[in-house]
Design a protein around this motif. Structure first.
Motif, PDB file in Angstrom:
ATOM      1  N   GLY B 338      38.093  13.046  44.010  1.00  0.00           N
ATOM      2  CA  GLY B 338      38.403  14.266  43.287  1.00  0.00           C
ATOM      3  C   GLY B 338      39.258  15.253  44.049  1.00  0.00           C
ATOM      4  N   ALA B 339      39.962  14.775  45.083  1.00  0.00           N
ATOM      5  CA  ALA B 339      40.859  15.670  45.807  1.00  0.00           C
ATOM      6  C   ALA B 339      41.960  16.138  44.860  1.00  0.00           C
ATOM      7  N   ASP B 340      42.495  17.330  45.097  1.00  0.00           N
ATOM      8  CA  ASP B 340      43.553  17.809  44.213  1.00  0.00           C
ATOM      9  C   ASP B 340      44.916  17.345  44.724  1.00  0.00           C
ATOM     10  N   SER B 341      45.945  17.650  43.960  1.00  0.00           N
ATOM     11  CA  SER B 341      47.265  17.096  44.273  1.00  0.00           C
ATOM     12  C   SER B 341      47.793  17.636  45.597  1.00  0.00           C
ATOM     13  N   ILE B 344      46.115  15.532  48.379  1.00  0.00           N
ATOM     14  CA  ILE B 344      46.645  14.173  48.384  1.00  0.00           C
ATOM     15  C   ILE B 344      48.104  14.162  48.821  1.00  0.00           C
ATOM     16  N   GLY B 345      48.885  15.103  48.273  1.00  0.00           N
ATOM     17  CA  GLY B 345      50.298  15.168  48.637  1.00  0.00           C
ATOM     18  C   GLY B 345      50.465  15.433  50.124  1.00  0.00           C
ATOM     19  N   SER B 346      49.633  16.302  50.646  1.00  0.00           N
ATOM     20  CA  SER B 346      49.718  16.653  52.055  1.00  0.00           C
ATOM     21  C   SER B 346      49.276  15.485  52.942  1.00  0.00           C
ATOM     22  N   ASN B 385      55.794  18.135  51.395  1.00  0.00           N
ATOM     23  CA  ASN B 385      54.403  17.687  51.545  1.00  0.00           C
ATOM     24  C   ASN B 385      53.790  17.338  50.189  1.00  0.00           C
ATOM     25  N   GLU B 386      54.582  16.664  49.362  1.00  0.00           N
ATOM     26  CA  GLU B 386      54.116  16.314  48.024  1.00  0.00           C
ATOM     27  C   GLU B 386      54.288  14.830  47.737  1.00  0.00           C
ATOM     28  N   GLN B 560      58.541  25.170  51.788  1.00  0.00           N
ATOM     29  CA  GLN B 560      59.083  23.952  51.179  1.00  0.00           C
ATOM     30  C   GLN B 560      58.130  23.411  50.118  1.00  0.00           C
ATOM     31  N   ASN B 561      56.835  23.538  50.366  1.00  0.00           N
ATOM     32  CA  ASN B 561      55.841  23.049  49.410  1.00  0.00           C
ATOM     33  C   ASN B 561      55.885  23.896  48.132  1.00  0.00           C
TER      34      ASN B 561
END
Lengths: 235, 650
Positions: B338-341, B344-346, B385-386, B560-561
């Motif tokens: 259930g991690a958020d985007s 996960i992106g990071s 970082n996505e 940047q993120n």
């Protein structure tokens, strides 16, 4: 099926009102106000469905009655009425499964005579809409004769008869018959599917009444107009 | 006894609900927002509906007519139109309409027409309102209180272990703390006595508030750093230092710390970013414990932390490539937890950066040390970082200005090739646009890079910038970070002052549009066309990051993120108030949809893609997505309006 052949129900209902002995019946007849020329858009309707123990009013009896008031714009399912009544003749096993009504339901149910006033009031001033009219008319008439010693008559719109006009009596339908093809089914379920109506679980009086009301709305939308005089449909 | 009584009661209740309403109830119960209602409320709705039939082609609701019920499509399909007559939505079985108008004056705002023979159930207004007050989820769905998107995102975040668990939960005992003047022997003895694997080293308060802590005696001190078991091995024993050495001689600072009420997610990212195994935990200024990587792993058996370690211990590109299944497993696990985007992106970007760094180390080991300093620069999603599991490589080399092509380029071409090939083997496919360090154009000294950016910003046309927008997401991966920081600063300084550049970027940001929504198993386009799949990156996340980038450039943000950029944007008045939050929710929603579907692909042993088939999107998701697409579409239109082509050039 044209207006010319259609009975003058306003006059007939007025005669019946004068002749009726039972006050409940008289109230029912007196509530009738609709001349045959009334456009469909202005006609208060009541979908009516009876569940019976069989097809013969002399040997079978009514076990439930469903009524759903409606008009061309909206079906008042929220105002539906549903009665389970104790049959005159014993219930056969076959019908038990058909109606989802059990012997104990019926043992506790009132006799039709006790709820007749409510049933007639629910129909008062409204044009009954049924699917296959001989059942509703004949069973109600027979049930009333048994209890009140006087029968009942009333106009109906029969959605099955309307289907028969297009799928049994039309030129195309006769050609089909002549060619030996199977006739198009005009039963409630199959008729509904032709208008994109969903499949409902059959044989519950109020739900079948709803299904009939929906079918009439669909038939009018497809084949008539809100301006069509009601006498073009009733019988 | 109690059970029996209960059963009897249930039975009699069931008898009370007429079975004709059961038919309607069963249908309602399959679709949101009714699916989440309690049985009692569902019965109430089923009991109270009215019904109407509409032939294909007929008007169901006309503009400005009064409306007294919520419309629920039992069968058939309808189209909803905007004020100007444009198609707003196409709805099918189980969808609702009319709630918007019920909530606003009972006047129809959006006319509705049957496109198939349609049967609708009408839920009376008073029942609709009762559902709204008694069922929060129903209220969310019809937006009684707050935008549906926001609550959808918040709800999903709710059960995430990492995102909601506080660091303090994993702290079981106070830290061992020693004064910097004690000997390493004393420190080691204290650690052994406490069965600790680390010790905090405190020194005299030096006035730097950042590292000021409250020592156990209540005095003020300065946290100099952490000493771990490994430090005693590598910095004391291996270097032949005597046990009498003061710890001040071997402690390396300044330390990275975390507050005890931060989330595990934050702690994990902090450790990933700084390549740490021990993290001192503070409650305000008081050290309360030390978090070790294994604490988190024990808590959430997470593999992405281990992965970074394992990446740096591989000896060849081939060995790195063999880690691909582990990367995918870590990705799927994060999604399941259930991690958020953002997490996960990071995490995936950190993994990607680690691969790149390790490849650079291996490349340098093979080719020798670089002839001039360089910075290996990430572009696009890695810079933001996505990254997700489906990503190609976008990178470049920024070289020292002393770079001489004749003498040095052979080396950097080879290094670029080594890294690029290695990344491709690890699952980061080659950039089809050639934006890689292997391309001479993108392997240039800092001064040339400056010229590139000055040129892009100073002489912009939408056509020239079409393939350059990716360069405006840039970050250093390895080497001379200052080179890339200089470029970031240059962009942040010049972009806000170039309306023509912003207008060109805004124009391009509107090129990729979202679909209208979904209809049955099709993707609905604005022109009424239907497609079988949707590329949710091309039609969702990419245009969203594009438009966020334009606003970020306009406000001189060096972030940047996309989420960081939104924070910067929210501090300006570029967007109407609240809009940046809504964009954030929409981006999170679409990103998670993309990520979840990639995880599903992996679990089914399918190659993960950015495509989603509508049949795999739940009804509730469809409604939220439709909102997100609508928001994206509106935000794109606003962008064109906010950054118009300056009059003198048009």
């Amino acid at each position: 099926m044209s207006a010319a052949q259609s009975p003058d129900w306003l006059a007939r209902m007025q005669r019946q009102a004068a002749a009726a002995r039972d006050p409940r019946l008289r109230r029912f007849y007196e509530a009738w106000q609709l001349p045959g020329s009334t456009p469909l858009r202005d006609v208060p309707l009541a979908a009516l469905d009876l569940e019976t123990t069989g097809m013969d009013p002399r040997r079978h009896s009514i076990v439930s009655i469903g009524i759903v008031p409606f008009d061309l714009g909206r079906i008042r399912f929220s105002q539906r009425r549903h009665w389970i009544v104790r049959p005159r003749f014993p219930l056969q096993a076959l019908s038990v499964t058909l109606h989802h009504i059990t012997h104990s339901d019926l043992a506790a149910a009132p006799d039709l005579g006790e709820v007749l006033g409510d049933v007639l009031d629910a129909l008062a001033g409204r044009l009954p809409v049924v699917h296959y009219y001989p059942i509703e008319r004949a069973f109600l008439d027979s049930a009333l004769r048994f209890r009140l010693d006087e029968g009942i008559e009333f106009p109906v719109i029969d959605t099955m008869q309307l289907e028969a006009r297009w799928y049994r009596q039309s030129l195309g339908a006769r050609l089909r018959h002549w060619l030996g093809r199977r006739p198009v089914s005009i039963r409630l379920h199959e008729s509904r599917l032709r208008y994109g109506l969903p499949a409902y679980q059959p044989h519950h009086a109020a739900l079948d009444a709803l299904a009939t009301a929906e079918l009439l709305q669909a038939q009018v939308a497809a084949r008539f107009s809100p301006d069509t005089p009601v006498e073009a449909l009733w019988c | 006894m109690a059970t029996k009584l209960h059963l009897v009661r249930l039975h009699s209740l069931a008898r009370q609900l007429d079975s004709e309403a059961l038919e309607i109830r069963q249908h309602l119960a399959r679709f949101p927002p009714f699916e989440g209602l309690t049985d009692a409320l569902l019965d109430l709705v089923a009991e109270s509906v009215d019904v109407a039939y509409f032939k294909a082609g007929s008007e169901i609701l006309e503009r400005e007519q009064t409306i007294d019920a919520l419309y629920y499509i039992r069968s058939g399909a309808v189209e909803v139109y905007r004020r100007g007559g444009a198609l707003l939505n196409r709805l099918e079985e189980g969808d609702i309409f009319g709630h918007f108008s019920l909530l606003r004056n009972h006047r129809v705002h959006f006319p509705v027409k049957a496109i198939e023979d349609t049967l609708v159930y009408l839920v009376p207004d008073e029942i609709f309102r009762r559902l709204g007050t008694e069922d929060e989820q129903f209220a969310d769905f019809v937006e009684l209180d707050r935008p549906r998107l926001q609550s959808a995102v918040e709800k999903r975040g709710g059960d995430a272990g990492l995102a909601t668990t506080r660091v303090r939960k994993l702290i079981s005992r106070p830290p061992v703390m020693v004064d910097a003047s004690v000997t390493v022997r004393d420190a080691a003895t204290r650690m052994t006595a406490s069965h600790a694997t680390s010790v905090l080293v405190l020194g005299e308060e030096d006035g730097n508030p950042r590292y000021a802590v409250t020592a156990p005696e209540g005095t003020q001190a300065c946290l100099l750093g952490v000493l771990t078991d490994a430090d005693f091995r590598s910095r004391v024993v291996a270097e032949g230092k005597p046990p009498e050495t003061p710890v001040s001689e071997i402690v390396q600072g300044p330390p990275t710390t975390i507050q005890s009420d931060e989330t595990l997610q934050e702690a994990m990212l902090c450790m990933l970013r700084n390549n740490l195994q021990h993290l001192p935990v503070l409650h305000r200024r008081t050290p309360v414990g030390v978090l070790h990587i294994s604490d988190i792993i024990r808590h959430q058996t997470h593999t992405s932390l281990y992965l970074v370690e394992r990446i740096f211990s591989q000896g060849s590109p081939q060995a790195l490539a063999r880690l691909l299944p582990d990367v995918r497993e870590a990705f799927v696990r994060m999604v399941e937890e259930g991690a958020d985007s953002q997490v996960i992106g990071s995490a995936l970007s950190t993994i990607g950066r680690s691969f790149t760094r390790r490849l650079l180390e291996l490349g340098e080991a093979e080719l020798g040390p670089p002839p001039v300093p360089y910075c290996f620069m990430a572009l696009g999603s890695m810079a933001r970082n996505e990254q997700t599991i489906v990503t190609d490589q976008d990178n470049a080399l920024v070289l020292d200005d002393s770079f001489d092509p004749a003498r040095h380029d052979e080396y950097f071409a080879a290094l670029g090739q080594f890294v690029s090939d290695g990344l491709a083997a690890c699952g980061y496919s080659y950039c089809t646009g050639g934006i890689m360090a292997t391309n001479r154009e993108w392997r240039q000294p800092l001064r040339v890079w400056r010229e590139y950016f000055i040129d892009w910003i100073g002489q912009p046309t939408p056509e020239r910038l079409l393939h350059s927008s990716i360069f405006f997401d840039l970050d250093s991966v390895s080497g001379e970070e200052a080179f890339v920081v200089a470029l970031q600063d240059l962009v942040a300084e010049r972009a806000p002052r170039s309306p023509l550049f912003l207008a060109a970027m805004a124009r391009n940001a509107g090129n990729r549009t979202p679909p209208l929504g979904f209809f049955r198993n099709f993707v609905m386009e604005k022109d009424g066309k239907q497609n079988n799949t949707i590329n949710v990156k091309r039609r969702g996340t990419a245009p969203m990051t594009d438009l966020i980038r334009v606003h970020a450039l306009a406000c001189g943000s060096t972030a940047q993120n996309s989420f960081d950029r939104l924070n910067d944007i929210a501090r300006t008045d570029l967007l109407p108030s609240g809009v940046s939050d809504r964009i954030r929710y929409a981006l999170e929603l679409i990103s998670m949809l993309r990520i979840r579907h990639q995880a599903i692909d992996l679990q089914r042993d399918h190659p993960p893609t950015n495509s989603i088939e509508p049949e795999n999107i739940s009804p509730a998701e469809r409604h939220n997505l439709k909102d997100a697409f609508q928001l994206l579409s509106d935000a794109q239109k606003f962008l064109q309006f906010r950054y118009p082509i300056p009059a003198r050039r048009s």
